[in-house]
Design a protein around this motif. Structure first.
Motif, PDB file in Angstrom:
ATOM      1  N   ARG A   2       0.844  -1.196   0.000  1.00 35.87           N
ATOM      2  CA  ARG A   2       0.000   0.000   0.000  1.00 35.87           C
ATOM      3  C   ARG A   2       0.883   1.250   0.000  1.00 35.87           C
ATOM      4  NH1 ARG A   2      -3.012   3.677   2.771  1.00 35.87           N
ATOM      5  NH2 ARG A   2      -5.186   3.838   2.086  1.00 35.87           N
ATOM      6  N   PHE A   3       0.576   2.152  -0.933  1.00 31.95           N
ATOM      7  CA  PHE A   3       1.393   3.343  -1.111  1.00 31.95           C
ATOM      8  C   PHE A   3       0.542   4.608  -1.047  1.00 31.95           C
ATOM      9  CE2 PHE A   3       3.464  -0.107  -3.366  1.00 31.95           C
ATOM     10  CZ  PHE A   3       4.761  -0.037  -2.888  1.00 31.95           C
ATOM     11  N   VAL A   4       1.134   5.664  -0.488  1.00 33.70           N
ATOM     12  CA  VAL A   4       0.538   6.990  -0.517  1.00 33.70           C
ATOM     13  C   VAL A   4       1.412   7.857  -1.412  1.00 33.70           C
ATOM     14  CG1 VAL A   4      -0.074   9.050   0.801  1.00 33.70           C
ATOM     15  CG2 VAL A   4      -0.476   6.774   1.776  1.00 33.70           C
ATOM     16  N   ILE A   5       0.800   8.443  -2.428  1.00 39.79           N
ATOM     17  CA  ILE A   5       1.515   9.311  -3.365  1.00 39.79           C
ATOM     18  C   ILE A   5       1.052  10.742  -3.154  1.00 39.79           C
ATOM     19  CG2 ILE A   5       1.946   9.864  -5.793  1.00 39.79           C
ATOM     20  CD1 ILE A   5       3.192   7.251  -4.914  1.00 39.79           C
ATOM     21  N   ILE A   6       2.001  11.643  -2.914  1.00 40.03           N
ATOM     22  CA  ILE A   6       1.682  13.063  -2.751  1.00 40.03           C
ATOM     23  C   ILE A   6       1.890  13.746  -4.093  1.00 40.03           C
ATOM     24  CG2 ILE A   6       2.048  15.137  -1.376  1.00 40.03           C
ATOM     25  CD1 ILE A   6       1.318  12.595   0.214  1.00 40.03           C
ATOM     26  N   GLY A   7       0.805  14.260  -4.663  1.00 41.37           N
ATOM     27  CA  GLY A   7       0.894  14.950  -5.941  1.00 41.37           C
ATOM     28  C   GLY A   7       0.347  14.123  -7.087  1.00 41.37           C
ATOM     29  N   VAL A  26      -3.015   2.083  -4.102  1.00 46.39           N
ATOM     30  CA  VAL A  26      -2.467   3.433  -4.155  1.00 46.39           C
ATOM     31  C   VAL A  26      -3.519   4.458  -3.747  1.00 46.39           C
ATOM     32  CG1 VAL A  26      -1.378   5.200  -5.579  1.00 46.39           C
ATOM     33  CG2 VAL A  26      -0.938   2.773  -6.055  1.00 46.39           C
ATOM     34  N   THR A  27      -3.135   5.380  -2.873  1.00 44.36           N
ATOM     35  CA  THR A  27      -3.965   6.537  -2.541  1.00 44.36           C
ATOM     36  C   THR A  27      -3.168   7.797  -2.874  1.00 44.36           C
ATOM     37  OG1 THR A  27      -5.085   5.377  -0.738  1.00 44.36           O
ATOM     38  CG2 THR A  27      -5.189   7.780  -0.718  1.00 44.36           C
ATOM     39  N   ILE A  28      -3.812   8.725  -3.568  1.00 47.77           N
ATOM     40  CA  ILE A  28      -3.153   9.963  -3.980  1.00 47.77           C
ATOM     41  C   ILE A  28      -3.658  11.123  -3.134  1.00 47.77           C
ATOM     42  CG2 ILE A  28      -2.849  11.612  -5.876  1.00 47.77           C
ATOM     43  CD1 ILE A  28      -3.171   9.285  -7.826  1.00 47.77           C
ATOM     44  N   PHE A  44      -8.467   6.445  -9.431  1.00 47.15           N
ATOM     45  CA  PHE A  44      -7.704   6.448  -8.186  1.00 47.15           C
ATOM     46  C   PHE A  44      -8.514   7.016  -7.022  1.00 47.15           C
ATOM     47  CE2 PHE A  44      -4.256   6.434 -11.331  1.00 47.15           C
ATOM     48  CZ  PHE A  44      -3.495   5.390 -10.827  1.00 47.15           C
ATOM     49  N   GLU A  45      -8.213   6.523  -5.823  1.00 42.30           N
ATOM     50  CA  GLU A  45      -8.717   7.145  -4.616  1.00 42.30           C
ATOM     51  C   GLU A  45      -7.874   8.387  -4.350  1.00 42.30           C
ATOM     52  OE1 GLU A  45      -9.153   6.344   0.215  1.00 42.30           O
ATOM     53  OE2 GLU A  45      -8.267   4.831  -1.090  1.00 42.30           O
ATOM     54  N   VAL A  46      -8.519   9.534  -4.237  1.00 43.32           N
ATOM     55  CA  VAL A  46      -7.793  10.798  -4.065  1.00 43.32           C
ATOM     56  C   VAL A  46      -8.296  11.504  -2.811  1.00 43.32           C
ATOM     57  CG1 VAL A  46      -7.118  12.985  -5.093  1.00 43.32           C
ATOM     58  CG2 VAL A  46      -7.585  11.010  -6.564  1.00 43.32           C
ATOM     59  N   ILE A  47      -7.353  11.910  -1.969  1.00 43.76           N
ATOM     60  CA  ILE A  47      -7.665  12.702  -0.781  1.00 43.76           C
ATOM     61  C   ILE A  47      -7.400  14.164  -1.107  1.00 43.76           C
ATOM     62  CG2 ILE A  47      -7.097  13.144   1.635  1.00 43.76           C
ATOM     63  CD1 ILE A  47      -8.469  10.440   1.064  1.00 43.76           C
ATOM     64  N   ASP A  48      -8.413  14.984  -0.970  1.00 42.68           N
ATOM     65  CA  ASP A  48      -8.298  16.416  -1.248  1.00 42.68           C
ATOM     66  C   ASP A  48      -7.698  17.096  -0.019  1.00 42.68           C
ATOM     67  OD1 ASP A  48      -8.603  19.084  -1.778  1.00 42.68           O
ATOM     68  OD2 ASP A  48     -10.725  18.977  -2.297  1.00 42.68           O
ATOM     69  N   GLY A  49      -6.444  17.551  -0.145  1.00 39.21           N
ATOM     70  CA  GLY A  49      -5.825  18.212   0.992  1.00 39.21           C
ATOM     71  C   GLY A  49      -4.347  18.473   0.774  1.00 39.21           C
ATOM     72  N   ASP A  50      -3.753  19.088   1.775  1.00 39.45           N
ATOM     73  CA  ASP A  50      -2.347  19.478   1.761  1.00 39.45           C
ATOM     74  C   ASP A  50      -1.490  18.304   2.238  1.00 39.45           C
ATOM     75  OD1 ASP A  50       0.169  20.558   2.122  1.00 39.45           O
ATOM     76  OD2 ASP A  50      -0.531  22.326   3.218  1.00 39.45           O
ATOM     77  N   GLY A  51      -0.646  17.791   1.345  1.00 43.45           N
ATOM     78  CA  GLY A  51       0.178  16.633   1.670  1.00 43.45           C
ATOM     79  C   GLY A  51       1.257  16.899   2.694  1.00 43.45           C
ATOM     80  N   ARG A  59      -5.816  10.899   6.840  1.00 42.48           N
ATOM     81  CA  ARG A  59      -7.017  10.575   6.064  1.00 42.48           C
ATOM     82  C   ARG A  59      -6.667   9.695   4.867  1.00 42.48           C
ATOM     83  NH1 ARG A  59      -9.495  14.595   3.429  1.00 42.48           N
ATOM     84  NH2 ARG A  59      -8.036  16.297   3.888  1.00 42.48           N
ATOM     85  N   ALA A  60      -5.429   9.823   4.393  1.00 41.02           N
ATOM     86  CA  ALA A  60      -4.982   9.014   3.262  1.00 41.02           C
ATOM     87  C   ALA A  60      -4.548   7.615   3.690  1.00 41.02           C
ATOM     88  CB  ALA A  60      -3.827   9.717   2.540  1.00 41.02           C
ATOM     89  N   GLY A  61      -4.553   7.361   5.010  1.00 36.47           N
ATOM     90  CA  GLY A  61      -4.196   6.036   5.496  1.00 36.47           C
ATOM     91  C   GLY A  61      -2.716   5.809   5.674  1.00 36.47           C
ATOM     92  N   VAL A  62      -1.984   6.865   6.015  1.00 37.93           N
ATOM     93  CA  VAL A  62      -0.539   6.735   6.152  1.00 37.93           C
ATOM     94  C   VAL A  62      -0.155   5.747   7.253  1.00 37.93           C
ATOM     95  CG1 VAL A  62      -0.280   8.649   7.769  1.00 37.93           C
ATOM     96  CG2 VAL A  62       1.614   8.082   6.251  1.00 37.93           C
ATOM     97  N   ALA A  63      -1.017   5.592   8.235  1.00 33.60           N
ATOM     98  CA  ALA A  63      -0.698   4.696   9.348  1.00 33.60           C
ATOM     99  C   ALA A  63      -0.631   3.241   8.909  1.00 33.60           C
ATOM    100  CB  ALA A  63      -1.737   4.859  10.457  1.00 33.60           C
ATOM    101  N   ASP A  64      -1.322   2.911   7.810  1.00 33.47           N
ATOM    102  CA  ASP A  64      -1.363   1.526   7.332  1.00 33.47           C
ATOM    103  C   ASP A  64      -0.571   1.314   6.047  1.00 33.47           C
ATOM    104  OD1 ASP A  64      -3.139   0.769   9.423  1.00 33.47           O
ATOM    105  OD2 ASP A  64      -4.797   1.660   8.278  1.00 33.47           O
ATOM    106  N   ALA A  65       0.115   2.341   5.574  1.00 28.96           N
ATOM    107  CA  ALA A  65       0.833   2.243   4.297  1.00 28.96           C
ATOM    108  C   ALA A  65       2.220   1.634   4.490  1.00 28.96           C
ATOM    109  CB  ALA A  65       0.941   3.627   3.664  1.00 28.96           C
TER     110      ALA A  65
END
Length: 227
Positions: A2-7, A26-28, A44-51, A59-65
């Motif tokens: 599981r990955f979180v991509i900023i941008g 992947v969550t963006i 893609f699943e996209v979280i609207d916010g400041d990375g 909210r993007a699930g960084v705790a589980d990435a």
């Protein structure tokens, strides 16, 4: 994984697509409305916010990435996102632009797992396409070091010699060797160089021309200005 991509710009969206194609999750994270819409249209699943803000990454699930790729064009946002990712135990990848090279090596590189330069990676691909033939750049290791894949040609002065007998300049090292049509591995002292064999060489830019001439031969004389 599981990955979180900023941008969700050019670099971020392409990276997300490659990861998804390999069946990773992947969550963006993105702020720009147009980019958010484009990424969502791509599925893609996209979280609207400041990375760069922890609540957004939560909210993007960084705790589980497993890892975070901070791939915006803003170095400060990228570094803040990586710092948060590191706090959560993630592997961190920081994008920087070419203009920030010296600053990043001094101030940021030691704080993240990997630093990527999209412009430099693109330049390597373009360079390989232009040169063709028996030489391919694999990666830039530092500002003056590059790993290059070279193929032994009929014109190679070292054809028929063993690895032990190949006398490269002092700033160059053979990292891997493979017979034609076989996988590359650790170079052995008595491996002989024949046409079609491949060598991965770490070399300083200043001696790449000499290394090319030894391993590939006269066919690269016209490109002696630089790989």
């Amino acid at each position: 994984m599981r990955f979180v991509i900023i941008g969700a710009g050019r670099v971020g969206l392409r990276t997300a697509r490659v990861l998804r194609d390999e069946e990773h999750e992947v969550t963006i994270v993105e702020l720009d409305t147009d980019r958010i819409e484009r990424a969502r249209e791509a599925g893609f699943e996209v979280i609207d916010g400041d990375g760069s803000r922890e609540e957004t990454l939560e909210r993007a699930g960084v705790a589980d990435a497993d890892a975070i790729g901070a791939l915006t064009g803003d170095l400060n946002v990228n570094f803040a996102a990586c710092s948060i990712g590191k706090h959560h135990g993630l592997r961190t990848v920081l994008r920087v632009d070419e203009d920030y090279r010296d600053e990043v090596y001094k101030k940021y590189a030691e704080e993240v797992d990997e630093v990527v330069y999209p412009e430099r990676l693109g330049a390597i691909g373009a360079k390989n396409a232009l040169l063709g033939g028996s030489i391919r750049a694999i990666a830039d290791i530092a500002q003056n070091l590059q790993v290059v894949l070279m193929t032994v040609s009929d014109e190679s002065p070292m054809r028929g010699y063993s690895i032990e007998e190949v006398a490269l300049p002092g700033q160059a090292r053979i990292l891997a060797f493979g017979k034609a049509g076989e996988q590359m591995g650790i170079p052995m002292r008595d491996d002989s160089l024949e046409t079609g064999d491949r060598l991965a060489v770490l070399a300083d830019f200043d001696v790449l021309g000499n290394v090319r001439q030894l391993i590939v031969g006269d066919e690269v004389t016209a490109t002696a200005g630089g790989v």
